[in-house]
Design a protein around this motif. Structure first.
Motif, PDB file in Angstrom:
ATOM      1  N   HIS A  60      -7.541   0.994  25.725  1.00 47.37           N
ATOM      2  CA  HIS A  60      -8.618   1.602  24.952  1.00 47.37           C
ATOM      3  C   HIS A  60      -8.444   1.134  23.215  1.00 47.37           C
ATOM      4  O   HIS A  60      -7.120   0.745  23.041  1.00 47.37           O
ATOM      5  N   ARG A  62      -8.983   2.247  19.502  1.00 51.22           N
ATOM      6  CA  ARG A  62      -9.478   3.180  18.535  1.00 51.22           C
ATOM      7  C   ARG A  62      -9.170   3.148  17.283  1.00 51.22           C
ATOM      8  O   ARG A  62      -8.066   2.090  16.979  1.00 51.22           O
ATOM      9  N   THR A  66      -7.065   8.160  14.441  1.00 49.67           N
ATOM     10  CA  THR A  66      -7.819   9.027  15.323  1.00 49.67           C
ATOM     11  C   THR A  66      -7.454   8.934  16.963  1.00 49.67           C
ATOM     12  O   THR A  66      -6.646   8.176  17.271  1.00 49.67           O
ATOM     13  N   PRO A  69     -11.208   6.781  21.626  1.00 49.16           N
ATOM     14  CA  PRO A  69     -11.180   5.570  21.877  1.00 49.16           C
ATOM     15  C   PRO A  69     -12.764   5.188  21.633  1.00 49.16           C
ATOM     16  O   PRO A  69     -13.684   6.011  21.712  1.00 49.16           O
ATOM     17  N   TYR A 112      -8.155  -2.046  14.613  1.00 49.86           N
ATOM     18  CA  TYR A 112      -8.126  -1.100  15.879  1.00 49.86           C
ATOM     19  C   TYR A 112      -6.680  -1.144  16.496  1.00 49.86           C
ATOM     20  O   TYR A 112      -6.057  -2.192  16.573  1.00 49.86           O
TER      21      TYR A 112
END
Length: 552
Positions: A60, A62, A66, A69, A112
């Motif tokens: 995943h 994300r 947060t 994803p 990310y």
């Protein structure tokens, strides 16, 4: 009694229930020792070692801070092992343990977090959050690199001009790289530089003055401009060979004309490296310039051009300090006399290995500055070719007079197999041990005549006797693999019954497979034997068994 039994039963039942509950907790991570996760510009990389890839593996991505994803990756391809010879080329039985994603196409540039999820041993989800960070941004590439100016030792600054573009991983388009960080470097220094809003760079760069010639060049030094996270020869960067200006003469001035230390040791010697400036004065070489001592390693100059080198003491061979390979200074050198202090050591050894497996050794033991006559204990040592251990095979004593002397030490020993030999003076109070140089590998190829026959037995006088057999040899250092040895002379010997002397009956030559056969006329009872006693310089001799023939 019944109440106690019932109570015990209830307790046991309750305890059984309690013990049964943790069975669900036996689920575990199938990779308890962990795994590696990393990223490049557009891919996620994972390596679970030699273990199978976990079930229902997914990654995943994300935004940091947060929970939801923005992308999930479930498809991976194998990648070659980054280091196929670790721990060794023989031990790495699984050269492809890594996997990676395809190049990612994300909606937005940015940073990310990478979460890795897969099934546990009981199909429960195992979640590893924040295993890596993906920086998904423009991928920089240098498109033009220009160096303005000719640096020399008293002005080592040039102007670097360059252009860079950024590849957008979302759509593979390129545009000028604004405010991009690049690394500008030579062998001696590295510094970050930044493009302007149009992707252009124009900046000064100063060499250290300690760089050696660029590989394949005798006129310049290497300068590289590359993306921050790329390596020197990355296709995303560019390099140039920058010619240097006139090289001034250099001079090495040593502090002492002679050094003294025990034979086989190293003696420090200080000195200063200078060059002749444009104004005619001698100036110190740039700090960090390398000078080399013959067999004694390297030393670097300080701010004032001074250095301390190590001179190897090997008998009275003079020491040498050199400056070579500098792109800024002409080569120079200086010598220093060497005087061994009280000590003894070997400076040369010869070995002879005969075809009948005798090793003869002669070493030259030199003693220096002995205060009185002494008997020097010497070990004759052997190291098998497949070992690092030295084995003592004999001990000798060498008488040395006071002062300086050189004596031969000899030894004759049976051949123990392929390997190295050395003679080593072990040292005594007040007389330190010097060098004990080893020989090259001493070996010959084994030979044998495992098959031999004289027939028929018995035989009538005047009838022919057939003499046959096979000559074999091994491979170098491998005494377990035997093959026929063709094209070699084998001599046939005869000894009459009741006598002790062998006489040469004749010579034959082995066929390609090592076999041989020849005939003689039977005249009297006696024994026959085959010998390979004209062995080449790299083979041992061989002798067959004796075969007695009764002549009637």
């Amino acid at each position: 009694m019944r109440k106690r039994s019932l109570a015990a039963l209830c307790t046991a039942t309750a305890l059984g229930v309690i013990l049964a509950i943790p069975t669900a907790a036996l689920a575990a991570d199938p990779h308890p020792s962990g795994f590696r996760a990393w990223t490049d510009n557009t891919r996620i990389h994972l390596d679970f070692g030699s273990s199978p890839r976990p079930k229902r593996l997914k990654v995943h991505l994300r935004k940091p801070g947060t929970a939801a994803p923005v992308a999930t990756i479930t498809s991976f391809e194998s990648t070659p092992d980054e280091d196929p010879c670790s721990p060794s080329c023989q031990d790495d039985t699984d050269p492809e343990t890594g996997i990676r994603s395809a190049p990612l196409r994300l909606a937005d540039l940015g940073t990310y977090s990478v979460d890795v999820v897969y099934d546990g041993t009981l199909s429960e989800p195992i979640v590893h959050k924040d295993k890596a960070t993906l920086t998904y941004g423009l991928i920089p590439r240098v498109t033009a690199l220009q160096v303005v100016g000719t640096p020399h030792l008293e002005n080592r600054t040039v102007t670097v001009k360059a252009d860079a573009v950024g590849l957008d991983p979302r759509n593979d388009t390129e545009r000028p790289l604004p405010n991009g960080k690049l690394m500008l470097e030579s062998a001696g220094t590295s510094t970050p530089v930044y493009t302007d809003a149009a992707g252009h760079i124009e900046t000064p760069f100063t060499f250290t003055g300690t760089e050696r010639f660029d590989a394949g060049s005798t006129t310049g030094v290497r300068l590289t401009l590359r993306p921050e996270k790329e390596w020197e020869n990355s296709p995303l960067g560019q390099s140039r060979t920058v010619p240097t200006g006139p090289r001034p003469a250099s001079k090495i001035t040593l502090d002492a004309a002679k050094v003294s230390a025990p034979d086989g040791s190293k003696a420090p010697v200080g000195g200063r490296l200078t060059f002749k400036g444009a104004d005619g004065t001698m100036k110190p070489a740039p700090a960090g310039t390398w000078v080399q001592s013959r067999d004694g390693g390297w030393a670097q100059t300080g701010e004032d051009g001074r250095f301390t080198a190590q001179i190897p003491v090997s008998g009275r061979i003079s020491g040498l300090i050199t400056l070579t390979g500098s792109a800024w200074l002409w080569t120079s050198y200086a010598t220093v006399a060497v005087d061994p202090s009280t000590s003894a050591g070997f400076h040369g050894m010869s070995t002879t290995l005969t075809q009948d497996r005798k090793v003869s050794l002669t070493g030259k033991l030199s003693a220096y500055d002995l205060p009185a006559p002494a008997k020097l204990k010497v070990l004759v040592e052997f190291q098998p070719h497949d070992s690092s251990e030295w084995i003592t095979k004999a001990t000798r004593e060498s008488a040395a007079p006071a002062g300086d002397s050189t004596r031969a030490v000899t030894a004759a020993l049976p051949y123990p197999g392929p390997g190295y030999w050395r003679m080593r003076y072990v040292g005594a109070p007040g007389i330190p041990a010097g060098p004990a140089g080893a020989s090259g590998i001493v070996a010959r190829v084994n030979t044998a005549i495992p098959e031999f026959n004289a027939a028929p037995e018995p035989v009538k006088a005047g009838r022919p006797i057939a003499i046959g057999g096979k000559l074999t040899h091994t491979r170098y250092y491998n005494e377990s693999t035997w093959t026929g040895y063709g094209g070699q002379p084998v001599r046939i010997y005869f000894r009459a019954t009741g006598t002790t002397a062998w006489t040469l009956a004749g010579t034959t030559t082995t066929a390609a497979d090592g076999t041989f056969k020849t005939f003689f006329t039977a005249t009297k009872d006696g024994s026959w034997q085959a010998r390979y006693d004209q062995a080449t310089y790299d083979h041992f001799a061989a002798t067959s068994r004796e075969d007695l023939v009764d002549v009637q």
